[in-house]
Scaffold this motif. Structure first.
Motif, mmCIF file in Angstrom:
data_model
loop_
_atom_site.group_PDB
_atom_site.id
_atom_site.type_symbol
_atom_site.label_atom_id
_atom_site.label_comp_id
_atom_site.label_asym_id
_atom_site.label_seq_id
_atom_site.Cartn_x
_atom_site.Cartn_y
_atom_site.Cartn_z
ATOM 1 N N ARG A 15 0.826 -1.219 0.000
ATOM 2 C CA ARG A 15 0.000 0.000 0.000
ATOM 3 C C ARG A 15 0.856 1.263 0.000
ATOM 4 N N ASP A 16 1.964 1.224 0.716
ATOM 5 C CA ASP A 16 2.841 2.388 0.774
ATOM 6 C C ASP A 16 3.439 2.718 -0.594
ATOM 7 N N GLY A 17 3.564 1.718 -1.461
ATOM 8 C CA GLY A 17 4.256 1.926 -2.719
ATOM 9 C C GLY A 17 3.384 2.154 -3.929
ATOM 10 N N VAL A 18 2.067 2.085 -3.802
ATOM 11 C CA VAL A 18 1.201 2.204 -4.977
ATOM 12 C C VAL A 18 1.319 3.578 -5.619
ATOM 13 N N GLY A 19 1.213 4.626 -4.824
ATOM 14 C CA GLY A 19 1.299 5.977 -5.370
ATOM 15 C C GLY A 19 0.138 6.278 -6.297
ATOM 16 N N LYS A 20 0.415 7.010 -7.384
ATOM 17 C CA LYS A 20 -0.616 7.368 -8.360
ATOM 18 C C LYS A 20 -1.164 6.106 -9.019
ATOM 19 N N GLY A 21 -2.454 6.169 -9.412
ATOM 20 C CA GLY A 21 -3.069 5.010 -10.055
ATOM 21 C C GLY A 21 -3.462 3.976 -9.036
ATOM 22 N N GLY A 22 -3.451 2.717 -9.451
ATOM 23 C CA GLY A 22 -3.857 1.652 -8.556
ATOM 24 C C GLY A 22 -3.079 0.384 -8.827
ATOM 25 N N ALA A 23 -3.297 -0.610 -7.976
ATOM 26 C CA ALA A 23 -2.606 -1.891 -8.129
ATOM 27 C C ALA A 23 -3.289 -2.915 -7.246
ATOM 28 N N ASP A 36 -5.075 -11.001 -0.744
ATOM 29 C CA ASP A 36 -5.802 -10.553 -1.937
ATOM 30 C C ASP A 36 -6.272 -9.139 -1.635
ATOM 31 N N VAL A 37 -5.427 -8.161 -1.997
ATOM 32 C CA VAL A 37 -5.692 -6.769 -1.642
ATOM 33 C C VAL A 37 -5.511 -5.880 -2.866
ATOM 34 N N TRP A 38 -6.112 -4.709 -2.792
ATOM 35 C CA TRP A 38 -6.004 -3.749 -3.882
ATOM 36 C C TRP A 38 -6.065 -2.351 -3.293
ATOM 37 N N HIS A 39 -5.593 -1.388 -4.086
ATOM 38 C CA HIS A 39 -5.507 -0.031 -3.561
ATOM 39 C C HIS A 39 -5.457 0.950 -4.724
ATOM 40 N N GLY A 40 -6.025 2.131 -4.538
ATOM 41 C CA GLY A 40 -5.925 3.179 -5.542
ATOM 42 C C GLY A 40 -7.074 3.188 -6.516
ATOM 43 N N THR A 41 -6.815 3.758 -7.687
ATOM 44 C CA THR A 41 -7.866 3.978 -8.682
ATOM 45 C C THR A 41 -7.544 3.276 -9.998
ATOM 46 N N ARG A 42 -8.593 3.059 -10.814
ATOM 47 C CA ARG A 42 -8.439 2.276 -12.031
ATOM 48 C C ARG A 42 -8.710 3.056 -13.306
ATOM 49 N N ASP A 43 -9.072 4.338 -13.217
ATOM 50 C CA ASP A 43 -9.387 5.109 -14.413
ATOM 51 C C ASP A 43 -8.336 6.202 -14.624
ATOM 52 N N GLU A 44 -8.366 6.815 -15.790
ATOM 53 C CA GLU A 44 -7.375 7.837 -16.145
ATOM 54 C C GLU A 44 -7.466 9.052 -15.230
ATOM 55 N N ILE A 317 5.380 -20.280 -1.949
ATOM 56 C CA ILE A 317 4.478 -19.168 -2.226
ATOM 57 C C ILE A 317 4.412 -18.872 -3.718
ATOM 58 N N ALA A 318 3.344 -18.192 -4.099
ATOM 59 C CA ALA A 318 3.219 -17.584 -5.417
ATOM 60 C C ALA A 318 2.712 -16.174 -5.194
ATOM 61 N N LEU A 319 3.279 -15.216 -5.925
ATOM 62 C CA LEU A 319 2.951 -13.800 -5.723
ATOM 63 C C LEU A 319 2.679 -13.139 -7.059
ATOM 64 N N ALA A 320 1.651 -12.290 -7.101
ATOM 65 C CA ALA A 320 1.355 -11.504 -8.305
ATOM 66 C C ALA A 320 1.079 -10.063 -7.921
ATOM 67 N N TYR A 321 1.652 -9.157 -8.702
ATOM 68 C CA TYR A 321 1.474 -7.718 -8.496
ATOM 69 C C TYR A 321 1.067 -7.116 -9.832
ATOM 70 N N THR A 322 -0.062 -6.403 -9.854
ATOM 71 C CA THR A 322 -0.597 -5.881 -11.115
ATOM 72 C C THR A 322 -0.944 -4.408 -10.984
ATOM 73 N N PRO A 323 -0.058 -3.518 -11.459
ATOM 74 C CA PRO A 323 -0.324 -2.082 -11.398
ATOM 75 C C PRO A 323 -0.871 -1.553 -12.725
ATOM 76 N N TRP A 337 8.453 -3.159 -6.186
ATOM 77 C CA TRP A 337 8.618 -4.556 -5.777
ATOM 78 C C TRP A 337 9.468 -4.692 -4.542
ATOM 79 N N THR A 338 10.559 -3.929 -4.500
ATOM 80 C CA THR A 338 11.584 -4.172 -3.488
ATOM 81 C C THR A 338 11.032 -4.225 -2.065
ATOM 82 N N PRO A 339 10.213 -3.252 -1.638
ATOM 83 C CA PRO A 339 9.667 -3.356 -0.278
ATOM 84 C C PRO A 339 8.776 -4.587 -0.099
ATOM 85 N N ILE A 340 8.057 -4.961 -1.151
ATOM 86 C CA ILE A 340 7.164 -6.114 -1.058
ATOM 87 C C ILE A 340 7.974 -7.401 -0.925
ATOM 88 N N THR A 341 8.931 -7.605 -1.825
ATOM 89 C CA THR A 341 9.710 -8.846 -1.780
ATOM 90 C C THR A 341 10.619 -8.883 -0.553
#
Length: 346
Positions: A15-23, A36-44, A317-323, A337-341
């Protein structure tokens, strides 16, 4: 949202690393969805919130899903990875194997002649051009990232071997080539940082910018892109679907096939990216250029702008990140990625 207490520090880093937009971030541990978490926005405009089922263009993560479809076809006896490509595609003029295609060793990362506008969306135009192309190096002798051609090369072999379109095969694994609807995927925000001008060599320019449609501004948000099959680049998925797939690969493939698929088949200098890369058979392995995991046995793929999926068989584990906010990182990890991994491996 799902967050196992043992992974709260990972979610906080996300969450700290999402910044602008979403992921979105998803993690499967020992077969169980623990994040299974998400944060931010999905539109322009940044007004619509990211939602549980928001999918986004994950670019080259598509290659790993297509590769998984190839390994499943091999397991079913429909595809021989050691066979010559011509066994399935008689018009193909390069003397190389299916395994070479998967390991980025076929010498066909780019097409020399300038392709006309619209070629990107024309399956036959691209596969015919690749079938006729001369390899850039003797197949099997070296490797170089087949950034976009990978999808048509492997996809056409799969189409002929199985009688099914690549989009059918990947859809069964949780990834849509293009966007069939209903609804809209997350808007892909403009790339931040230098792009094509930073590519190191003429071969790389052709690999990433021929056809020129590839570098048209906002291409990933167009109807043409979403209607096409571009199996190396236009896959759309949720983080949850990708983590679920990579969390199940050990059950989908036999131990022997999985070991062969994830062993290093290409390791060292990359003729296209001009840096150190490692590949299994379709899977990108951690390397100096893309160090997404400290475990060399991890396997997965990175995607343009920051998308990531991988499995670590030792950690379970298996990990997926989608920004949807794209950041150019020519070398090294995406800064998100770095803070997450680091938190995962702490």
């Amino acid at each position: 949202m799902i967050c196992d207490p043992a992974f709260e520090h990972v979610v906080e880093a996300f969450r700290d690393g999402v910044g602008k937009g979403g992921a979105a971030l998803a993690i499967v541990a020992d077969g169980r969805l623990v994040v299974d978490v998400w944060h931010g926005t999905r539109d322009e405009a940044g007004r619509l919130p990211w939602e549980r089922d928001t999918a986004v263009n994950v670019f080259s993560l598509s290659k790993a899903v297509l590769a998984t479809a190839a390994h499943l076809a091999a397991q079913r006896g429909q595809l021989d990875l050691d066979a010559a490509v011509t066994a399935y595609w008689p018009e193909f003029r390069t003397d190389t194997t299916v395994a070479d295609l998967l390991a980025h060793r076929s010498g066909l990362p780019a097409i020399r002649r300038k392709l006309p506008a619209g070629s990107l969306y024309d399956w036959t135009a691209m596969t015919d051009a690749l079938a006729a192309e001369e390899p850039w190096w003797p197949p099997g002798s070296r490797h170089g990232y087949h950034a976009v051609t990978f999808g048509w090369l492997v996809g056409e072999v799969l189409r002929r071997a199985t009688g099914r379109e690549p989009r059918e095969l990947t859809a069964e694994l949780g990834l849509s080539l293009g966007w069939p609807g209903p609804g809209e995927p997350a808007f892909v925000l403009p790339l931040e940082g230098a792009g094509i001008e930073r590519l190191p060599a003429p071969i790389a320019v052709r690999a990433f910018a021929n056809p020129a449609d590839l570098i048209a501004p906002g291409v990933a948000n167009t109807a043409a892109w979403r209607a096409a099959q571009i199996p190396a680049a236009n896959g759309h998925a949720t983080a949850r679907a990708l983590a679920d797939l990579f969390g199940r690969i050990g059950n989908l493939l036999t131990p022997t096939l999985l070991a062969e698929a994830t062993a290093p088949h290409s390791d060292g200098h990359d003729e296209v990216l001009a840096g150190p890369t490692r590949f299994g058979l379709g899977y990108m392995l951690p390397s100096g250029l893309r160090p997404y995991s400290p475990n060399p046995r991890a396997f997965g793929h990175t995607g343009a702008g920051g998308a990531l999926v991988f499995a670590d068989p030792d950690l379970g584990i298996a990990l997926a990140y989608t920004p949807n906010r794209l950041i150019t990182t020519p070398t090294g990890p995406d800064p998100r990625w770095t803070p997450i991994t680091d938190a995962v491996y702490a």
